[in-house]
Each structure stands twice: as C-alpha cells, then as structure tokens.
Design a protein around this motif. Structure first.
Motif, PDB file in Angstrom:
ATOM      1  N   GLU A 251      10.575  41.315  -2.561  1.00  0.00           N
ATOM      2  CA  GLU A 251      11.477  40.175  -2.340  1.00  0.00           C
ATOM      3  C   GLU A 251      11.855  40.017  -0.876  1.00  0.00           C
ATOM      4  O   GLU A 251      12.166  38.909  -0.426  1.00  0.00           O
ATOM      5  N   ASP A 252      11.832  41.106  -0.128  1.00  0.00           N
ATOM      6  CA  ASP A 252      12.180  41.015   1.297  1.00  0.00           C
ATOM      7  C   ASP A 252      10.997  40.626   2.174  1.00  0.00           C
ATOM      8  O   ASP A 252      11.104  40.599   3.402  1.00  0.00           O
ATOM      9  N   GLY A 253       9.845  40.337   1.543  1.00  0.00           N
ATOM     10  CA  GLY A 253       8.692  39.893   2.304  1.00  0.00           C
ATOM     11  C   GLY A 253       7.799  41.007   2.821  1.00  0.00           C
ATOM     12  O   GLY A 253       6.880  40.751   3.596  1.00  0.00           O
ATOM     13  N   SER A 254       8.048  42.228   2.383  1.00  0.00           N
ATOM     14  CA  SER A 254       7.187  43.336   2.794  1.00  0.00           C
ATOM     15  C   SER A 254       6.067  43.528   1.766  1.00  0.00           C
ATOM     16  O   SER A 254       6.127  43.022   0.644  1.00  0.00           O
ATOM     17  N   VAL A 255       5.046  44.263   2.165  1.00  0.00           N
ATOM     18  CA  VAL A 255       3.890  44.507   1.294  1.00  0.00           C
ATOM     19  C   VAL A 255       4.226  45.650   0.342  1.00  0.00           C
ATOM     20  O   VAL A 255       4.330  46.806   0.755  1.00  0.00           O
ATOM     21  N   ARG A 256       4.399  45.314  -0.928  1.00  0.00           N
ATOM     22  CA  ARG A 256       4.637  46.345  -1.934  1.00  0.00           C
ATOM     23  C   ARG A 256       3.349  47.087  -2.269  1.00  0.00           C
ATOM     24  O   ARG A 256       3.311  48.298  -2.380  1.00  0.00           O
ATOM     25  N   ASP A 257       2.266  46.324  -2.442  1.00  0.00           N
ATOM     26  CA  ASP A 257       0.974  46.925  -2.747  1.00  0.00           C
ATOM     27  C   ASP A 257      -0.128  45.963  -2.327  1.00  0.00           C
ATOM     28  O   ASP A 257       0.099  44.755  -2.166  1.00  0.00           O
ATOM     29  N   ILE A 258      -1.318  46.506  -2.171  1.00  0.00           N
ATOM     30  CA  ILE A 258      -2.438  45.691  -1.695  1.00  0.00           C
ATOM     31  C   ILE A 258      -3.746  46.329  -2.136  1.00  0.00           C
ATOM     32  O   ILE A 258      -3.843  47.552  -2.290  1.00  0.00           O
ATOM     33  N   ARG A 259      -4.739  45.489  -2.366  1.00  0.00           N
ATOM     34  CA  ARG A 259      -6.115  45.928  -2.576  1.00  0.00           C
ATOM     35  C   ARG A 259      -6.987  45.136  -1.609  1.00  0.00           C
ATOM     36  O   ARG A 259      -6.867  43.911  -1.516  1.00  0.00           O
ATOM     37  N   LEU A 260      -7.884  45.841  -0.912  1.00  0.00           N
ATOM     38  CA  LEU A 260      -8.682  45.183   0.127  1.00  0.00           C
ATOM     39  C   LEU A 260     -10.062  45.832   0.197  1.00  0.00           C
ATOM     40  O   LEU A 260     -10.187  47.057   0.251  1.00  0.00           O
ATOM     41  N   ALA A 261     -11.094  45.007   0.169  1.00  0.00           N
ATOM     42  CA  ALA A 261     -12.467  45.499   0.280  1.00  0.00           C
ATOM     43  C   ALA A 261     -13.287  44.531   1.116  1.00  0.00           C
ATOM     44  O   ALA A 261     -12.991  43.324   1.170  1.00  0.00           O
ATOM     45  N   LEU A 262     -14.337  45.066   1.742  1.00  0.00           N
ATOM     46  CA  LEU A 262     -15.178  44.282   2.646  1.00  0.00           C
ATOM     47  C   LEU A 262     -16.631  44.324   2.186  1.00  0.00           C
ATOM     48  O   LEU A 262     -17.098  45.323   1.638  1.00  0.00           O
ATOM     49  N   GLY A 263     -17.336  43.245   2.436  1.00  0.00           N
ATOM     50  CA  GLY A 263     -18.767  43.176   2.189  1.00  0.00           C
ATOM     51  C   GLY A 263     -19.497  42.765   3.454  1.00  0.00           C
ATOM     52  O   GLY A 263     -18.905  42.241   4.403  1.00  0.00           O
ATOM     53  N   GLY A 264     -20.803  43.024   3.475  1.00  0.00           N
ATOM     54  CA  GLY A 264     -21.625  42.642   4.618  1.00  0.00           C
ATOM     55  C   GLY A 264     -21.486  43.543   5.817  1.00  0.00           C
ATOM     56  O   GLY A 264     -22.069  43.255   6.875  1.00  0.00           O
ATOM     57  N   VAL A 265     -20.744  44.653   5.673  1.00  0.00           N
ATOM     58  CA  VAL A 265     -20.465  45.487   6.843  1.00  0.00           C
ATOM     59  C   VAL A 265     -20.938  46.925   6.682  1.00  0.00           C
ATOM     60  O   VAL A 265     -20.917  47.691   7.654  1.00  0.00           O
ATOM     61  N   ALA A 275      -6.671  50.144   6.107  1.00  0.00           N
ATOM     62  CA  ALA A 275      -5.884  48.913   6.230  1.00  0.00           C
ATOM     63  C   ALA A 275      -4.812  48.851   5.144  1.00  0.00           C
ATOM     64  O   ALA A 275      -3.668  48.447   5.405  1.00  0.00           O
ATOM     65  N   GLU A 276      -5.177  49.236   3.932  1.00  0.00           N
ATOM     66  CA  GLU A 276      -4.191  49.244   2.851  1.00  0.00           C
ATOM     67  C   GLU A 276      -3.025  50.166   3.190  1.00  0.00           C
ATOM     68  O   GLU A 276      -1.851  49.788   3.038  1.00  0.00           O
ATOM     69  N   ASP A 277      -3.334  51.379   3.645  1.00  0.00           N
ATOM     70  CA  ASP A 277      -2.282  52.345   3.967  1.00  0.00           C
ATOM     71  C   ASP A 277      -1.398  51.841   5.106  1.00  0.00           C
ATOM     72  O   ASP A 277      -0.181  52.087   5.115  1.00  0.00           O
ATOM     73  N   ALA A 278      -2.011  51.161   6.055  1.00  0.00           N
ATOM     74  CA  ALA A 278      -1.244  50.655   7.194  1.00  0.00           C
ATOM     75  C   ALA A 278      -0.276  49.553   6.800  1.00  0.00           C
ATOM     76  O   ALA A 278       0.747  49.348   7.474  1.00  0.00           O
ATOM     77  N   LEU A 279      -0.554  48.845   5.708  1.00  0.00           N
ATOM     78  CA  LEU A 279       0.253  47.684   5.343  1.00  0.00           C
ATOM     79  C   LEU A 279       1.335  47.980   4.307  1.00  0.00           C
ATOM     80  O   LEU A 279       2.357  47.274   4.278  1.00  0.00           O
ATOM     81  N   ARG A 280       1.131  48.970   3.448  1.00  0.00           N
ATOM     82  CA  ARG A 280       2.122  49.224   2.401  1.00  0.00           C
ATOM     83  C   ARG A 280       3.485  49.537   3.021  1.00  0.00           C
ATOM     84  O   ARG A 280       3.626  50.410   3.867  1.00  0.00           O
ATOM     85  N   GLY A 281       4.497  48.789   2.574  1.00  0.00           N
ATOM     86  CA  GLY A 281       5.853  48.975   3.064  1.00  0.00           C
ATOM     87  C   GLY A 281       6.172  48.230   4.343  1.00  0.00           C
ATOM     88  O   GLY A 281       7.322  48.237   4.798  1.00  0.00           O
ATOM     89  N   GLN A 282       5.177  47.554   4.925  1.00  0.00           N
ATOM     90  CA  GLN A 282       5.370  46.836   6.187  1.00  0.00           C
ATOM     91  C   GLN A 282       5.617  45.351   5.941  1.00  0.00           C
ATOM     92  O   GLN A 282       5.177  44.791   4.935  1.00  0.00           O
ATOM     93  N   ASN A 288       0.936  42.193  11.651  1.00  0.00           N
ATOM     94  CA  ASN A 288       0.671  43.419  10.897  1.00  0.00           C
ATOM     95  C   ASN A 288      -0.665  43.355  10.172  1.00  0.00           C
ATOM     96  O   ASN A 288      -1.355  44.378  10.035  1.00  0.00           O
ATOM     97  N   PHE A 289      -1.028  42.170   9.695  1.00  0.00           N
ATOM     98  CA  PHE A 289      -2.347  42.018   9.059  1.00  0.00           C
ATOM     99  C   PHE A 289      -3.454  42.333  10.066  1.00  0.00           C
ATOM    100  O   PHE A 289      -4.421  43.030   9.749  1.00  0.00           O
ATOM    101  N   ARG A 290      -3.290  41.821  11.265  1.00  0.00           N
ATOM    102  CA  ARG A 290      -4.313  42.057  12.284  1.00  0.00           C
ATOM    103  C   ARG A 290      -4.348  43.534  12.699  1.00  0.00           C
ATOM    104  O   ARG A 290      -5.423  44.114  12.876  1.00  0.00           O
ATOM    105  N   ALA A 291      -3.172  44.155  12.807  1.00  0.00           N
ATOM    106  CA  ALA A 291      -3.120  45.566  13.179  1.00  0.00           C
ATOM    107  C   ALA A 291      -3.785  46.431  12.111  1.00  0.00           C
ATOM    108  O   ALA A 291      -4.476  47.404  12.427  1.00  0.00           O
ATOM    109  N   ALA A 292      -3.580  46.061  10.846  1.00  0.00           N
ATOM    110  CA  ALA A 292      -4.223  46.810   9.760  1.00  0.00           C
ATOM    111  C   ALA A 292      -5.733  46.646   9.808  1.00  0.00           C
ATOM    112  O   ALA A 292      -6.483  47.610   9.587  1.00  0.00           O
TER     113      ALA A 292
END
Length: 329
Positions: A251-265, A275-282, A288-292
């Motif tokens: 509710e405060d706009g922070s990342v509670r949880d995330i799933r992220l995967a990449l293809g073609g790389v 990236a997921e670990d860097a964003l949880r709680g932030q 922050n998305f770019r930093a992750a």
C-alpha cells in the motif's frame, strides 16, 4: 533425412519403454523443431516415439495452481481463459513466440526442449561445440549479434529461443518427468544447463526421460504480469531481449514481491534473481527498477556485435516494471 522407425505411444510409460529400445530415440510432439533438425541431419534418430497423443489437459486446481499436459498445444494454452485471466504473462509470451500455424502444432513439452537457433549450429560448415563436441565455436569471432551476454562460456554463446519458457521460469513452473527410474519433478529453472565445457548437454534430463506435464503454482499477484519481446521485426522473429515479469506492490508503493525473467540473453531462460532481491522492500520507482536491472547485468559479458543487448535489457526491464507499476496505480 536419415531413415528411422516410428512408433506412437498411448501412455507415458509406453513412450519411455519404446524409446529405451534405441540409444538415439527421440520423442516427437508437434515436430516444429525436431523435423527441421532431422532434415538438416543435425538430429539423426533411429527411432521416433510419437507422444502427441498423451495428455493435453489444462487443469486448474482448487488451490489456484495450473497443471498442463505436455502434449497441449501452444495455441490451446495461450487461448485458455484461465491462463489469459490468471497468468497473462504466459499467454502473451506464447503469442509472441511464433506464427499461428506453428503454435497450432507445437506442444508445451516440445517448446521447452527446442534447440538453439544459432546460425552456426545449423551450418555444418561451421565449427560448433553444441553440434560436434570439441569442434570449437565460430560464433565467438563470427557474427554474434543475437548471442548470449549472460552465463555463456568459451565453448558456446548460443541462446535459448523459447518465449514460453521465460514466462514459465518467472512463474516458478515445475516440470513433471517420467523415466526408466520412475517419476520425478524439478523446477523448470533447473532443467536447462549453462554451456560450461559441454554445450551439447543442454538439460539435466536422464536418457529417454519424458516431460509429461508442467505445473504452475498459485501466485496471488500473477494477474499483474506481462511479457515484452524486443526483436528485429514485428512477427516471427526470435528475441534480442525479452522480459517476463509479475509485480506485487504494498500500500505504501514499495515492492512486496516480484518475479522477473529474461530471454534472448543466455543459454537458458534466465531468472533475474539479483534484480528481484534488489527490489523487494524498495520503493517502486523507475530509478530503483533501473538499479535492479544494472545489478542483474553486472556480470554481462557481451561480444563484438551484441554489446547493445546490455543497455537494451536494462531499458526493457525498467520499462516493463514501470508499466506494471502503472497498472497497479
């Protein structure tokens, strides 16, 4: 094409038994990749075991998880109403993957096990460790624009071509297997190997082990998910970079949880755990998305022609997460 024997299996144990009668046997689903490889004599099985008649069920369980028969077609999975509503990431990835004609034939199990589309792998005049172990890799000093920037090795820089697998890895999918030693289940993220010194060994499957189903566990925020594929043309092209993501915000706009995967790389669908670990709680901010994304790409090792993929991946991750944040607002 090398002559081969053909058998059609009625059950998974029958398929394993039939395949076990020949060291070079292959399972045939829709044939959209295997038949091409046989025509090019890259694959030369002495026996084909047709498993297209095995389970095609797409079943939603009471706990919200999904069980998908390995013989289900890509079209059936992408058009399933529950998949479109509860796991839009998966439906969008499949629709981005190929032409309608191919999706009508391609099976879930076959999609998972499709082989690289590296041009040097298909060219028998080129050196390729994946096709001929110990031969070398002409992609290293050749035209390597589409090749890997993560998890590669001096033996191989090929990428895994599946869009569907990127979504499944992001969704923590589990693969059900049947083999000579019975059944087992393993996370899809652990199924494909990185190349290291043996790029010809692409998975952890045991000889003649068969994918029978894929299970997607319930994920409360999977409805807020998407898939973006960046490619050279609008249709029927493999990803330069793709991103599959699901985002859960507090509710405060922070990342509670995330799933992220990449293809073609990478040599396998790449779960972006850093990236997921860097964003949880932030706070869910573009910065922050770019930093992750930068954290995930710290170990990227681009080649001569594909250094652009690093920035492309960074921007695509940031854009996809920003899009999901906007949907949550």
């Amino acid at each position: 094409m090398t002559p081969f024997q053909y058998e059609r299996a009625a059950t998974a144990p029958d398929a394993v038994r039939m395949a076990s009668n020949s060291a070079s046997a292959k399972y045939l689903g829709g044939g959209t990749n295997l038949v091409d490889l046989m025509r090019e004599t890259i694959e030369t099985p002495e026996r084909l075991v047709d498993v297209s008649g095995l389970s095609r069920t797409i079943e939603t369980r009471p706990d919200g998880s999904l069980l998908i028969g390995a013989a289900a077609t890509n079209t059936a999975l992408a058009s399933d109403l529950t998949v479109r509503r509860d796991f839009p990431l998966l439906a969008r990835a499949i629709l981005a993957g190929a032409s309608g004609q191919i999706r009508n034939m391609a099976t879930v199990g076959g999609n998972i096990l499709q082989r690289t589309r590296c041009a040097y792998f298909y060219d028998d005049a080129a050196r390729c460790n994946k096709r001929e172990p110990g031969a070398g890799c002409d992609a290293l000093d050749g035209f390597n624009r589409i090749h890997a920037i993560l998890g590669a090795s001096p033996a191989c820089v090929a990428t895994h071509p599946s869009d569907m697998c990127v979504a499944l890895v992001a969704l923590d999918a589990v693969v059900h297997l049947e083999g000579a030693n019975g059944t087992r289940r393993i996370p899809l993220a652990d199924l494909h190997r990185l190349p290291e010194g043996r790029p010809d060994i692409e998975t952890v499957l045991q000889p003649h082990e068969l994918i029978t189903a894929v299970e997607i566990p319930a994920l409360s925020f999977a409805r807020r998910s998407t898939y973006r594929k960046v490619r050279d043309r609008a249709s029927y092209a493999f990803a330069l970079v793709s991103v599959g993501a699901a985002l859960d915000l507090s509710e405060d706009g922070s990342v509670r949880d995330i799933r992220l995967a990449l293809g073609g790389v990478a040599h396998k669908p790449w779960r972006a755990l850093k990236a997921e670990d860097a964003l949880r709680g932030q706070p869910a901010t573009e910065a922050n998305f770019r930093a992750a994304a930068e954290a995930e790409l710290t170990d990227a090792a681009p080649l001569r022609d594909n250094a652009f993929k690093v920035e492309l991946a960074r921007r695509t991750i940031t854009a996809v997460l920003s899009e999901l944040k906007g949907d949550a607002a």
